[in-house]
Design a protein around this motif. Structure first.
Motif, mmCIF file in Angstrom:
data_model
loop_
_atom_site.group_PDB
_atom_site.id
_atom_site.type_symbol
_atom_site.label_atom_id
_atom_site.label_comp_id
_atom_site.label_asym_id
_atom_site.label_seq_id
_atom_site.Cartn_x
_atom_site.Cartn_y
_atom_site.Cartn_z
ATOM 1 N N ARG A 1 -9.716 7.773 6.361
ATOM 2 C CA ARG A 1 -9.732 6.255 6.084
ATOM 3 C C ARG A 1 -9.877 5.541 7.469
ATOM 4 N NH1 ARG A 1 -8.032 4.143 0.960
ATOM 5 N NH2 ARG A 1 -7.383 6.140 -0.217
ATOM 6 N N ASN A 2 -10.079 4.289 7.420
ATOM 7 C CA ASN A 2 -10.001 3.335 8.678
ATOM 8 C C ASN A 2 -11.267 3.974 9.778
ATOM 9 O OD1 ASN A 2 -9.124 1.205 9.939
ATOM 10 N ND2 ASN A 2 -8.145 2.377 11.453
ATOM 11 N N THR B 1 -6.670 -1.239 6.362
ATOM 12 C CA THR B 1 -7.658 -0.308 7.090
ATOM 13 C C THR B 1 -8.884 -0.653 6.427
ATOM 14 O OG1 THR B 1 -7.328 1.535 5.397
ATOM 15 C CG2 THR B 1 -5.899 1.425 7.414
ATOM 16 N N SER C 1 -1.093 3.193 3.509
ATOM 17 C CA SER C 1 -0.775 2.816 5.060
ATOM 18 C C SER C 1 -0.103 1.692 4.927
ATOM 19 C CB SER C 1 -2.178 2.525 5.747
ATOM 20 O OG SER C 1 -2.050 2.194 6.778
ATOM 21 N N SER C 2 0.720 1.443 6.182
ATOM 22 C CA SER C 2 1.494 0.149 6.147
ATOM 23 C C SER C 2 0.617 -0.971 6.792
ATOM 24 C CB SER C 2 2.766 0.574 7.337
ATOM 25 O OG SER C 2 2.271 0.805 8.398
ATOM 26 N N ARG C 3 -0.730 -0.552 7.466
ATOM 27 C CA ARG C 3 -1.428 -1.250 7.803
ATOM 28 C C ARG C 3 -2.698 -1.599 7.052
ATOM 29 N NH1 ARG C 3 2.033 -4.176 10.054
ATOM 30 N NH2 ARG C 3 3.331 -3.375 11.758
ATOM 31 N N SER D 1 0.747 -1.154 -0.062
ATOM 32 C CA SER D 1 -0.004 -0.052 0.055
ATOM 33 C C SER D 1 0.810 1.409 -0.044
ATOM 34 C CB SER D 1 -0.744 0.063 1.136
ATOM 35 O OG SER D 1 -1.392 1.397 0.990
#
Length: 60
Positions: free
Chosen positions: A54-55, A19, A15-17, A12
């Motif tokens: 986001r998220n 979401t 984001s590295s995580r 991505s």
């Protein structure tokens, strides 16, 4: 509300995580209502959720 799962999202650029953004829409149907109206409202809410960080979720 954020859950501390932290699933890596290596490819991505945002984001590295992983979401989740959700668009929620409700309406009271009528006989003359176009079914696309609900989908368009949910889509608009989804993009609002993404644009506001986001998220998260947004409702229409």
């Amino acid at each position: 509300m954020q859950l501390p799962i932290g699933i890596a999202h290596e490819k991505s650029t945002v984001s590295s995580r992983v979401t989740v953004s959700i668009g929620i829409a409700t309406l009271i149907p009528t006989l003359t209502m176009d079914k696309q109206a609900l989908l368009q409202a949910a889509d608009k809410a989804l993009y609002a959720a993404k644009q506001s960080g986001r998220n998260r979720f947004c409702s229409a």
